[in-house]
Design an enzyme around this catalytic site. Structure first.
Site, PDB file in Angstrom:
ATOM      1  N   ASP A   1      -5.536   1.900   5.660  1.00  0.00           N
ATOM      2  CA  ASP A   1      -7.057   1.998   5.390  1.00  0.00           C
ATOM      3  C   ASP A   1      -7.836   1.438   6.818  1.00  0.00           C
ATOM      4  OD1 ASP A   1      -9.648   2.773   5.297  1.00  0.00           O
ATOM      5  OD2 ASP A   1      -9.903   1.943   3.360  1.00  0.00           O
TER       6      ASP A   1
ATOM      7  N   THR B   1       6.494   9.765   4.556  1.00  0.00           N
ATOM      8  CA  THR B   1       5.509   9.304   3.608  1.00  0.00           C
ATOM      9  C   THR B   1       4.526  11.090   3.391  1.00  0.00           C
ATOM     10  OG1 THR B   1       4.439   8.646   5.330  1.00  0.00           O
ATOM     11  CG2 THR B   1       5.716   7.283   4.341  1.00  0.00           C
ATOM     12  N   GLU B   2       3.712   9.925   2.165  1.00  0.00           N
ATOM     13  CA  GLU B   2       2.539  12.136   2.552  1.00  0.00           C
ATOM     14  C   GLU B   2       2.073  12.079   3.869  1.00  0.00           C
ATOM     15  OE1 GLU B   2       4.001   9.610  -0.291  1.00  0.00           O
ATOM     16  OE2 GLU B   2       4.623  11.089  -1.571  1.00  0.00           O
ATOM     17  N   GLU B   3       0.889  10.847   3.913  1.00  0.00           N
ATOM     18  CA  GLU B   3       0.711  10.415   4.932  1.00  0.00           C
ATOM     19  C   GLU B   3       1.299  10.834   6.250  1.00  0.00           C
ATOM     20  OE1 GLU B   3      -2.448   9.468   5.281  1.00  0.00           O
ATOM     21  OE2 GLU B   3      -2.829   9.790   3.620  1.00  0.00           O
TER      22      GLU B   3
ATOM     23  N   GLY C   1       0.648  -1.536   0.280  1.00  0.00           N
ATOM     24  CA  GLY C   1      -0.042  -0.239  -0.325  1.00  0.00           C
ATOM     25  C   GLY C   1       0.890   1.142   0.192  1.00  0.00           C
TER      26      GLY C   1
ATOM     27  N   ASN D   1      -3.076  -6.638  -5.628  1.00  0.00           N
ATOM     28  CA  ASN D   1      -3.502  -7.055  -4.339  1.00  0.00           C
ATOM     29  C   ASN D   1      -2.906  -7.636  -3.680  1.00  0.00           C
ATOM     30  OD1 ASN D   1      -5.458  -7.555  -1.797  1.00  0.00           O
ATOM     31  ND2 ASN D   1      -7.080  -7.985  -2.994  1.00  0.00           N
ATOM     32  N   SER D   2      -2.013  -6.780  -2.547  1.00  0.00           N
ATOM     33  CA  SER D   2      -1.537  -7.585  -2.135  1.00  0.00           C
ATOM     34  C   SER D   2      -1.979  -8.617  -0.388  1.00  0.00           C
ATOM     35  CB  SER D   2      -0.178  -6.811  -1.450  1.00  0.00           C
ATOM     36  OG  SER D   2      -0.839  -5.434  -0.888  1.00  0.00           O
TER      37      SER D   2
ATOM     38  N   LEU E   1       2.365   1.002   5.915  1.00  0.00           N
ATOM     39  CA  LEU E   1       2.190   2.481   6.462  1.00  0.00           C
ATOM     40  C   LEU E   1       1.208   3.156   6.474  1.00  0.00           C
ATOM     41  CD1 LEU E   1       5.827   3.669   5.512  1.00  0.00           C
ATOM     42  CD2 LEU E   1       5.462   2.639   6.991  1.00  0.00           C
TER      43      LEU E   1
ATOM     44  N   GLU F   1       0.372  -1.811  -4.864  1.00  0.00           N
ATOM     45  CA  GLU F   1      -0.509  -0.411  -4.370  1.00  0.00           C
ATOM     46  C   GLU F   1      -2.147  -1.235  -5.702  1.00  0.00           C
ATOM     47  OE1 GLU F   1      -0.767   2.231  -2.718  1.00  0.00           O
ATOM     48  OE2 GLU F   1      -3.209   1.915  -3.506  1.00  0.00           O
TER      49      GLU F   1
END
Lengths: 252, 450
Positions: free
Chosen positions: A152, A227-229, A73, A129-130, A149, A96
């Site tokens: 969801d 990370t962006e998040e 992800g 889809n891991s 990281l 992803e």
């Protein structure tokens, strides 16, 4: 080159993709049947597509190098980009499920490879889809680091089985991680942080990493910073909850 | 009530595509049609390892014939019966137990001595496969959500029949229908196959009630759902090898310790079934010495009426090779086995074909049994027995088929219906590009192409 005339989806000066042209849905259903190609087995993963400079031909029988880091992800790929230069000798891949986001990361890596010749050749991304197809990509004990990281959170109890860290899925992660391999998780949702930690604590093949080791591991700092998040959480002054565990072998 | 709702939802989730937009009516109709087809259930057969008895399941009905005493077994109490189609039935390796389970979400464990139901286990979901540990201490079953459960049989007493036991979670395939569950010959591994082309080999620990966490290997290579598993082993190879059949028309021989494919036999081609849609392998049955594997293959009856019966593969364990021996035709009516069974001790291969809940037919359910003899010795010819030669004779046929001669059933139509049901349950839905593009139109994350 792709940065031809009229390609407004890329930044003119850096050649990097512009995020606003890759708007994606925040959620994706991991339970549905997928319509993207999946390699039949880890031997069928074509490294020459992902790492063309390192693997010029799709026949990699003479080369023992394998992907060692997997960012599950990976989102917009911030962590991968940082890891790529930190570990230039290691091959790494982001996984992803959202196609738009994967496209973005793909363009981002290509852009970086063009502007920094010789760099970023060890990083790639794949749309998959891991939760379903991890064993199709990696052999037993192939990985040394796995990243989860800001996954969801799936708050509703009914949807807990969609969480990417779960007791059953940890069996598969333990399979692809070699003994001593490290699993990194971080979230800004306290409840999910607690859940991931509990799942890992209860799993016989994982043990928590000591605080000293966490202190000295340069990767841990990147979880939030790269990370962006993570940057978003920091901007909003939020809190994060991390769990870092090591894969142990039962027989030892 | 809530649970069935959940199940429906999940079905939709699995069947649905990546794009979570509202589906057009047309597609919804299609899916509803296919859902109703899956209710058709194939007839099943299980043979006692030491030829004591034979069990046949047709729909919710479990029919048992005692071969040793040459009499039919009746299960008296109606409370003990299944309420919906049985999807899995098997004897334990030592022959003391029979386990049956299916769409009514009940797992029933029977004593083969008294034919009492020793215990009923409630499953949360429909059960798709069962396995019994070699020491007869644990029963494992898999549900349609990919979770494998375990029941501890310790303390299961003959004198308290009908007791209820609780199952514990063992491991899971992520949201995939598990099609088959097998223990390795020495009981050290439990192997599970699913519709996502995967075979998982897990280490079965000494105290399995805490869960199975260590994966030995994944056997990957099939390009369609895996439909059936069996082990071939003999005294030279006590660990044995795994044989799997799949929707991709192949049978594969695996080393489970490494997960490596040793040999792939393209049985669809071998049996000369050159059709566009790959005929799926329905069932496999290995002889006790591991030298032969019988294969039942799906086919479109209307197109190839001349090919009926089973395919026989010879298995060379020391070389790790499967090779086609011959196609054995079954004379008479169109006979495409829905399940195969064989005892350890004898040379008889039991074959059953049949179905329940057949739509739009006079006989909604039927079962037909044929037996192949002379199986183990290579010098004598394999032969399909006439009805009067069958052990148990007419008495057995009357019990297991429901009548001595099967009348009014359209075997080829039933075979086609079963094929369709299997495909809609296990094959991934293929949507045309136009349909997918149409469904994407309402998405708002496609901006950059415009």
């Amino acid at each position: 080159m792709m940065s031809g005339k009229g390609n407004i989806s890329k930044n003119k000066s850096t050649g990097l993709p512009r995020k606003r042209f890759y708007r994606a849905r925040a959620h994706s259903n991991p339970l549905s049947d997928s319509h993207f190609p999946v390699p039949l087995s880890p031997q069928h993963v074509d490294y020459s597509i992902h790492f063309p400079q390192i693997f010029p031909s799709s026949d990699r029988s003479g080369d023992a190098r394998r992907i060692e880091f997997a960012d599950i992800g990976c989102g917009f790929g911030g962590l991968l980009i940082s890891l790529s230069t930190l570990f230039p000798e290691k091959l790494m891949i982001g996984m992803e499920i959202r196609d738009k986001v994967t496209e973005y990361v793909k363009e981002r890596i290509l852009g970086l490879r063009t502007t920094n010749p010789g760099q970023y050749q060890n990083v790639s991304v794949v749309r998959t889809n891991s939760m379903k197809y991890i064993p199709n990509y990696f052999e037993k004990s192939q990985l040394s680091k796995m990243f989860f990281l800001f996954p969801d959170p799936h708050f509703k109890e009914k949807n807990h089985r969609r969480r990417v860290i779960s007791p059953f899925l940890l069996d598969e992660y333990a399979y692809v991680l070699g003994a001593g391999g490290i699993i990194y998780t971080i979230t800004d949702v306290e409840e999910l942080g607690e859940w991931m930690k509990t799942c890992l604590e209860n799993h016989p093949l994982f043990e928590a990493i000591t605080d000293e080791e966490i202190e000295s591991d340069p990767v841990v700092k990147l979880l939030e910073a790269a990370t962006e998040e993570g940057q978003k959480v920091a901007r909003n002054g939020g809190q994060t909850f991390q769990a870092v565990f090591r894969r142990i072998s039962l027989s030892a | 009530m809530e649970e069935t709702q959940m199940e429906e939802e999940c079905k939709e989730e699995i069947n649905g595509t990546q794009i979570e937009e509202k589906e057009s009516d047309e597609i919804q109709m299609e899916e509803r049609d296919s859902n109703s087809q899956t209710e058709v259930a194939p007839a099943l057969i299980a043979v006692h390892p030491f030829d004591q008895s034979v069990a046949v399941a047709v729909g919710s009905e479990l029919r048992i014939f005692n071969l040793a005493k040459n009499c039919s077994v009746s299960i008296e109490s109606t409370e003990m019966l299944h309420k919906d189609a049985i999807r899995a039935v098997r004897f334990s390796d030592k022959g003391k137990l029979l386990v049956s389970a299916g769409d009514d979400k009940l797992v029933k464990i029977w004593s083969t001595e008294t034919w009492q139901c020793l215990c009923t286990v409630n499953s949360e979901k429909r059960v798709s496969a069962v396995a019994i540990s070699k020491d007869e201490q644990y029963v494992c079953f898999a549900d349609k959500f990919g979770v494998v459960w375990i029941v501890d049989l310790v303390g299961l007493a003959e004198n308290q029949p009908g007791s209820n036991k609780k199952a514990a979670e063992l491991f899971g395939h992520y949201c995939s229908i598990i099609t088959s569950l097998e223990f390795s010959p020495n009981g050290s591994f439990i192997v599970s196959a699913d519709r996502d082309f995967k075979i998982r080999v897990s280490v079965f620990p000494r105290s399995p009630l805490k869960g199975v966490h260590e994966i030995q290997s994944f056997c990957l290579g099939h390009s369609e759902f895996v439909s059936c598993l069996t082990f071939v082993h003999n005294s030279d190879f006590p660990q044995g090898f795994l044989v799997s059949g799949s929707g991709d028309s192949t049978v594969c021989l695996w080393d489970v310790t490494s997960g490596l494919a040793l040999c792939t036999s393209e049985v669809g081609k071998e049996a000369n079934l050159s059709e566009e849609a790959h005929p799926a392998v329905i069932d496999l049955c290995a002889t006790g010495d591991g030298s032969l594997v019988a294969v039942a293959i799906q086919r479109q009856v209307s197109k190839v009426p001349w090919l009926q019966g089973i395919l026989l593969l010879s298995c060379d364990l020391s070389a790790g090779k499967l090779s086609t021996l011959k196609v054995i035709p079954v004379p008479g009516e169109t006979f495409i086995p829905t399940r195969l069974g064989m005892a350890l001790s004898k040379n008889l291969l039991w074959m059953v074909t049949g179905a329940s809940n057949l739509p739009g037919s006079k006989a909604t359910s039927f079962a037909r049994i044929r037996i192949l003899s002379g199986f183990n010795e290579s010098d004598t010819e394999t032969r399909v027995l006439e009805d009067q030669e069958i052990p148990g004779g007419e008495k057995l046929l009357e019990k297991l088929q429901g009548s001595v001669s099967v009348q009014g059933a359209d075997f080829s139509a039933a075979a086609d219906t079963l094929n369709a049901a299997m495909s809609s349950l296990l094959r991934k839905k293929q949507y045309s590009n136009e349909k997918r593009e149409f469904r994407k139109k309402t998405r708002n994350d496609k901006k950059y192409n415009q």
